[in-house]
Design a protein around this motif. Structure first.
Motif, short mmCIF file in Angstrom:
data_model
loop_
_atom_site.label_atom_id
_atom_site.label_comp_id
_atom_site.label_asym_id
_atom_site.label_seq_id
_atom_site.Cartn_x
_atom_site.Cartn_y
_atom_site.Cartn_z
N TYR A 183 -3.14 -11.68 3.59
CA TYR A 183 -4.03 -11.39 2.46
C TYR A 183 -3.33 -11.67 1.12
O TYR A 183 -3.93 -12.24 0.20
CB TYR A 183 -4.50 -9.95 2.52
N LYS A 226 -11.94 -2.85 6.09
CA LYS A 226 -12.30 -4.06 5.33
C LYS A 226 -11.22 -5.13 5.43
O LYS A 226 -11.51 -6.33 5.30
CB LYS A 226 -12.55 -3.68 3.88
N TYR A 227 -9.96 -4.70 5.66
CA TYR A 227 -8.84 -5.65 5.68
C TYR A 227 -8.09 -5.61 7.02
O TYR A 227 -6.89 -5.88 7.07
CB TYR A 227 -7.87 -5.32 4.55
N LEU A 285 -3.87 -6.25 -4.08
CA LEU A 285 -4.29 -7.64 -4.27
C LEU A 285 -4.71 -7.88 -5.71
O LEU A 285 -4.51 -8.97 -6.25
CB LEU A 285 -5.42 -7.98 -3.30
N TRP A 286 -5.27 -6.86 -6.35
CA TRP A 286 -5.57 -6.95 -7.79
C TRP A 286 -4.28 -7.12 -8.58
O TRP A 286 -4.20 -7.97 -9.47
CB TRP A 286 -6.31 -5.68 -8.22
N ASN A 297 -4.39 1.31 -2.26
CA ASN A 297 -4.56 0.61 -1.00
C ASN A 297 -4.37 -0.89 -1.20
O ASN A 297 -4.04 -1.35 -2.29
CB ASN A 297 -5.92 0.92 -0.38
N GLU A 330 -6.46 -3.29 -1.38
CA GLU A 330 -7.37 -3.89 -2.34
C GLU A 330 -6.81 -3.82 -3.76
O GLU A 330 -6.86 -4.79 -4.52
CB GLU A 330 -8.73 -3.21 -2.28
N GLU A 331 -6.25 -2.65 -4.14
CA GLU A 331 -5.64 -2.52 -5.46
C GLU A 331 -4.38 -3.37 -5.57
O GLU A 331 -4.09 -3.94 -6.62
CB GLU A 331 -5.34 -1.04 -5.74
N THR A 356 -4.21 -14.60 -1.65
CA THR A 356 -4.52 -14.20 -3.02
C THR A 356 -3.68 -14.99 -4.02
O THR A 356 -4.16 -15.42 -5.06
CB THR A 356 -4.28 -12.69 -3.22
N ARG A 388 0.85 -1.18 0.00
CA ARG A 388 0.00 0.00 0.00
C ARG A 388 0.89 1.24 0.00
O ARG A 388 2.10 1.15 0.19
CB ARG A 388 -0.91 0.02 1.22
#
Length: 368
Positions: A279, A270-271, A241-242, A236, A238-239, A283, A228
């Motif tokens: 995480y 959320k995480y 993990l993408w 962040n 989430e991006e 993934t 991040r």
């Protein structure tokens, strides 16, 4: 439960003799012309031979990609003799030697670049004291950088390294293209998440293509990333993990997360229930090995980190005690040196911004 003495099979079939690695750390020991010094050879020689993997401090792929003085260069064939000696030095007792490569982008400055303005995806300064506004890269320059990553890979192969690691972490150029803070472009290189990934994908695919063209299937290609960034705007977890999901589908041999502490969590609600490492590991889901790093000092730390990774990298520990790995593998944990007497030691700055000391007989170090 994973054991630190177990072998690790990388995606290309290469076997690492154990689950331990030395991460890339900045020593600033190269000459001002970016060539390898004798002290640099001594530094690596003191620490190699026991870990399964040893990743060098970073080498820049073109002159305006230098991040600081005293940094390795890999942008010209003139560096091959020194790099070959470095690779040979590291490759002792089966340790795999990996050369980390990068372009610093806006994380450099005009003094380091001998008067040249730093370059970046967009003309936006980094959020750190003293940062200069970079010049936005042209499309032609971006294509040239991709070619220079490929050329650096060719040189690493010729120099005898077992692999390269693309430094896509810590706010350097690969990171900058993915970041909405440093990449404000509205062309094919920026805008949406997918377009901000384009440069990374082109570099990864280009390097992997070189390995295939040169017919060296056992050559390792890894990628380091940050989970991040704390800028606004910024990406962040989430991006990330993408991004990790995309990279795990490439023919890379490992991914390497950049953390100051291996079990650190994010403050995103959320995480917040797991560490960022967990995480990322979930993934990847076994598609390729993951290297953990950050504040790993003891056998217990290694065991905990290996719950959500495949390889544990120890940096500060091996700076303080060059025989850290030999002692841990022999069960001589109580003999590991944890502190140093400052007498006759030289101060080194390592890549995560902390400091350590190292014994050198003829140090020629520049401390920032």
């Amino acid at each position: 439960m994973k054991q630190l003495t177990e072998q690790v099979r990388l995606r290309n079939g290469v076997i690492l003799k154990n689950r331990l690695a030395i991460p890339p750390m900045t020593t600033r020991m190269s000459y001002y012309d970016d060539t390898v010094t004798g002290d640099e050879i001594a530094y690596y020689g003191m620490r190699t031979g026991d870990a399964g993997l040893f990743i060098t401090g970073v080498a820049h792929i073109q002159p305006n990609g230098r991040g600081w003085t005293g940094e390795l260069g890999v942008y010209d064939d003139k560096f091959l003799p020194g790099l070959s000696k470095l690779a040979t030095t590291i490759k002792q007792n089966g340790t795999k030697a990996v050369l980390q490569i990068f372009h610093a982008g806006r994380m450099s400055d005009s003094k380091t670049l001998e008067g040249e303005q730093p370059v970046a995806p967009s003309a936006v300064a980094a959020e750190r004291e003293g940062s200069e506004v970079p010049r936005e890269l042209t499309n032609t320059e971006i294509e040239e950088i991709i070619e220079n990553f490929k050329a650096a890979t060719v040189r690493a192969i010729k120099a005898g390294f077992d692999g390269i690691e693309l430094h896509g972490a810590n706010h350097y150029l690969l990171h900058q293209f993915f970041s909405p803070h440093s990449n404000r472009r509205e062309d094919q290189w920026g805008g949406s998440l997918e377009k901000r990934y384009t440069f990374i994908e082109r570099v990864v695919d280009g390097v992997l293509g070189v390995v295939k063209e040169m017919n060296v299937p056992d050559f390792i290609v890894g990628y380091r990333f940050s989970p991040r960034e704390e800028t606004d705007p910024g990406f962040n977890l989430e991006e990330t993990l993408w991004l990790v999901d995309k990279l795990a589908d490439k023919e890379l041999d490992y991914l390497h997360i950049s953390l100051t502490r291996y079990d650190r969590a994010t403050n995103i609600q959320k995480y917040a229930d797991k560490s960022m490492l967990q995480y990322v590991y979930e993934t990847i889901n076994g598609r390729l090995p993951l290297i953990s790093v950050g504040d790993i000092h003891t056998r217990e730390d290694v065991a905990t980190a290996l719950q959500y990774s495949d390889i544990a990298a120890i940096g500060t520990g091996v700076l303080i005690d060059p025989k850290w790995f030999a002692k841990i593998l022999a069960g001589r944990d109580s003999e590991i040196r944890k502190t140093l007497n400052l007498q006759d030691k030289e101060l080194l700055m390592i890549s995560n911004g902390t400091y350590a000391f190292m014994e050198m007989k003829t140090p020629e170090l520049l401390v920032k």
